[in-house]
Design an enzyme around this catalytic site. Structure first.
Site, PDB file in Angstrom:
ATOM      1  N   HIS A 193      -9.723 -35.091  11.535  1.00 31.88           N
ATOM      2  CA  HIS A 193     -10.982 -35.637  10.993  1.00 31.88           C
ATOM      3  C   HIS A 193     -11.624 -36.591  12.002  1.00 31.88           C
ATOM      4  O   HIS A 193     -10.931 -37.332  12.687  1.00 31.88           O
ATOM      5  CB  HIS A 193     -10.677 -36.393   9.691  1.00 31.88           C
ATOM      6  CG  HIS A 193     -11.901 -36.791   8.932  1.00 31.88           C
ATOM      7  ND1 HIS A 193     -12.374 -38.076   8.916  1.00 31.88           N
ATOM      8  CD2 HIS A 193     -12.751 -36.061   8.167  1.00 31.88           C
ATOM      9  CE1 HIS A 193     -13.462 -38.133   8.153  1.00 31.88           C
ATOM     10  NE2 HIS A 193     -13.712 -36.928   7.687  1.00 31.88           N
ATOM     11  N   SER A 396      -2.575 -24.197   1.251  1.00 33.60           N
ATOM     12  CA  SER A 396      -3.910 -24.756   1.128  1.00 33.60           C
ATOM     13  C   SER A 396      -4.740 -24.051   0.071  1.00 33.60           C
ATOM     14  O   SER A 396      -4.451 -22.928  -0.326  1.00 33.60           O
ATOM     15  CB  SER A 396      -4.581 -24.640   2.498  1.00 33.60           C
ATOM     16  OG  SER A 396      -5.933 -24.974   2.417  1.00 33.60           O
TER      17      SER A 396
END
Lengths: 475, 475
Positions: A193, A396
């Site tokens: 990120h 995920s």
């Protein structure tokens, strides 16, 4: 009385006399803007690759000075009520079509509306009351204890707080790491990120980017090479428990093993786990490796507005108590301690979290995680069935697929994009019905985008691997 | 069903059968704790001077796993409702007695309760829409424009955003200053908010503390000496528009003059104005010097939960557009730009601010500021009349006075203390009636604390000047 509102780029006349608060105002979709702010009428065609959203300055809701007789006529109140009613309709519509960001939009905090009247502020340390009495520390610490249990650290061994967002958790974790190892080098994979690289810049830290596998996981072979090249300095590592774009989970055990094999003893590295979305999902996935303070990690952060769901962004940050003493400072004015990034802290967020954790419990989260993973598999399978390149990492609920050709479609479904890929994050509020709507619209639109063969669906083999790419070359 | 709640250090049995939601639970006042966490039964008697609040860990509201049949019986819902009802009572009582922190606790956002159902997030840049559609940028930019007008900067020349608190504004302003002058030295007076020194540490900046006058203002004579000693490096200056403890306003014009006289041309300094509370009051005080972007300043921040009033902390940060390009980075995942400290951003806060600014307008704030200054003078005069040392800076509504002897009294009125002084910040919700209650209680308690002459009221001449000190030596 008629006042003019700028909405969606067009001036709209609102007359309270004829105002119908049930009407949905068709907010124009954001126009495509290039990075330099110039408006384009279609796809980005410059050298700049990134497509940015529209400039808000032309469409904002101006604050106006009340008229002297507003209190008497009630005109201003009516005007504001009309704006809010229209805004609410827009939010409903936008919430309904949202698929791209990992926010659980399904929550009901009606029982907490009574608290909106109070200025609740947990300024200072969660564990030490400040002199300001209107706080919610008793809820905050209850929530922190719940997470400490989830990540296996004793109550008297951890310190933590409710943050304003995932970024604050990362800023805090990396700052703790730097205070523990002032000359440490920050290692983070390329798919980390952006807040982690922002932290490195803010904190003036040396930062080494590590390569990733096709899945998006950190490439520990490359990590090892880079560790050995910087063996003289301690290592501060950001481990992704779910990357932003592909939802890839870095292999924490392999990261630790790589550190050990490269000659880094436990007193020469600090690991921060960025669990933004998946930090709260992974504990409930059976096959998943554990994020646990029984392993040599320093801190874990997770967002509260993502899997839990919350009206405003928030997060949870947990670290070892032994580390926090290096960072903190008593502040007499607060009668508390300053060990957080922010000073004043939103006291409503902990109550929202406390409420949901109590309602759902570990079992409730487990059920929701399973549903999300199931629905994500459904979406990925249907995309592949329709001949659309797609990938889903094993641990995920983030389904990566070819970027839709039309930016208007992207904006309508609020998809997050990067290069030639887009993703849908399957959250608890994303039902099979919603996915079916999305799929049928995508399939229909695609048949028009690609009908004459002049434009072809993009090849995304580099991003998702040959086996997941269904472009003309790879299918 | 009976569950036990820990509240105020004592286990309280709650039985939903007999639960009376209208009862006010007498929350014990926080106990005095020394910095090292050890509980004391009276006044702090160790070497450590700072008195910290009680440890919350023993009194938190634990999150419990729902029972299998909770949905059916409704027991858990009833239990949570009981906790929330009791908590609301505590908040009412604590709000009623609050005097020490600069928060306007008087607001009614009932019209906005309808928005609590939405996950509103202004992630990224306020001026560039992200792909996430559930945002409130149109309100945010409206609020920013209002502040830009207040501080005299053109719409196309400023950049800004709604922050999570005053600290975020300071962190941002100082970061912008550092990016403009990477080798700049940070200057801040000793009475500056702790977030500014935290910023220096986070950002690894050289920081020089400047002395203050008795009023709490920056001492420009000392500033000049220190500037000249570090003439080789650019200067980044934090100017306090109202210090935390004494409400002292640094003389911006004198600061600029001092810089110029010390040989710093305008391209060699950056001024951040920390206007936490008073940044929004000063424009409405007739005699006050102006904070204006027509002067060579780089950024101004102000808190939103202070003078405006807001359920959660927030703030406004305005800087020059030219500076922000040095800091920002396009983030494709957001389709927006990263120039803020936080990533995800609370979208409710701008709507609260927008609502109040629209309701009150410049004129409404002016009236409130005048009322606060009048009431602050009233309080100071009554304190002096009663023989209690007190000081009020000319441009401030923060009344500084001798620290009450009894910590329980301090906690009850939630006074902020430092050394031998305490303060009351007279905010719009602080009425003459409330001040009279406080005064009569203080006078009564004082007569018992000091009745036998063994303990004497403290001398606070150092903090407030001889002329304001009414201790036995100075009166």
């Amino acid at each position: 009385m008629v006042r003019s509102v700028e909405n969606g780029g067009e001036a709209v006349e609102i007359s309270p006399d004829h105002f119908d608060p049930t009407a949905v105002v068709p907010e124009p979709l954001p126009k495509v803007v290039e990075s330099d702010g110039e408006l384009l009428n279609g796809k980005s065609n410059g050298d700049r690759e990134i497509v940015l959203g529209r400039n808000v300055h032309t469409t904002c809701l101006e604050v106006t000075e009340p008229d002297a007789n507003d209190d008497f006529t009630g005109d201003k109140d009516a005007f504001m009520a009309s704006i809010l009613a229209r805004y609410r309709k827009t939010l409903l519509e936008r919430t309904k079509h949202h698929l791209g960001y990992p926010y659980n939009l399904d929550f009901d905090y009606g029982a907490l509306a009574q608290l909106q009247h109070f200025s609740i502020n947990n300024l200072g340390d969660p564990f030490i009351e400040s002199n300001y009495g209107v706080h919610s520390r008793q809820f905050e610490v209850g929530v922190l204890d719940w997470f400490a249990r989830l990540w296996e650290i004793e109550k008297d061994e951890y310190w933590g707080y409710i943050t304003n967002c995932g970024t604050e958790g990362n800023l805090h974790g990396i700052l703790v790491g730097r205070e523990v190892f002032p000359d440490g080098i920050l290692y983070a994979s390329r798919e980390t990120h952006y807040s982690v690289f922002k932290a490195a810049r803010m904190y003036r830290m040396e930062c080494v980017k590590v390569d990733t596998l096709v899945s998006g996981e950190i490439d520990c072979a490359d990590f090892k090479v880079k560790l050995i090249a910087h063996k003289d300095k301690p290592a501060i590592i950001n481990v992704n428990i779910g990357t932003t774009v592909k939802g890839a989970v870095d292999d924490l055990d392999l990261v630790i093993k790589t550190l050990e094999e490269s000659g880094f003893t436990h007193d020469r590295f600090y690991i921060h786990c960025d669990g933004a979305l998946f930090g709260l999902m992974m504990p409930f996935v059976k096959r998943a490796p554990k994020v646990s303070f029984k392993k040599p990690i320093g801190s874990v952060s997770v967002s509260g507005h993502k899997f839990v769901g919350c009206p405003m962004p928030c997060g949870v940050q947990i670290t070892r108590l032994e580390h926090i003493n290096a960072l903190s400072r008593d502040v007499e004015y607060l009668a508390s301690r300053d060990a957080t990034i922010m000073g004043s802290r939103n006291g409503h967020a902990p109550i929202f979290l406390w409420y949901t954790l109590n309602k759902k419990g570990y079992k409730g989260f487990q059920k929701e995680v399973q549903k999300c993973l199931r629905n994500a598999h459904y979406l990925k399978d249907r995309l592949l069935d329709a001949g659309i390149s797609a990938m889903l990492n094993e641990l995920s609920s983030t389904v990566v697929f070819e970027r839709p050709w039309d930016e208007e479609f992207v904006r309508r479904w609020q998809l997050a994009c990067q290069g030639n890929i887009a993703h849908v994050v399957v959250m608890p509020n994303v039902t099979i019905d919603k996915l079916d709507d999305f799929l049928s619209e995508l399939v229909e639109k695609r048949s028009t985008w690609y009908q004459d063969g002049k434009v072809k669906p993009p090849c995304i083999a580099t991003e998702v691997g040959n086996e997941n790419c269904l472009c003309t070359l790879h299918k």
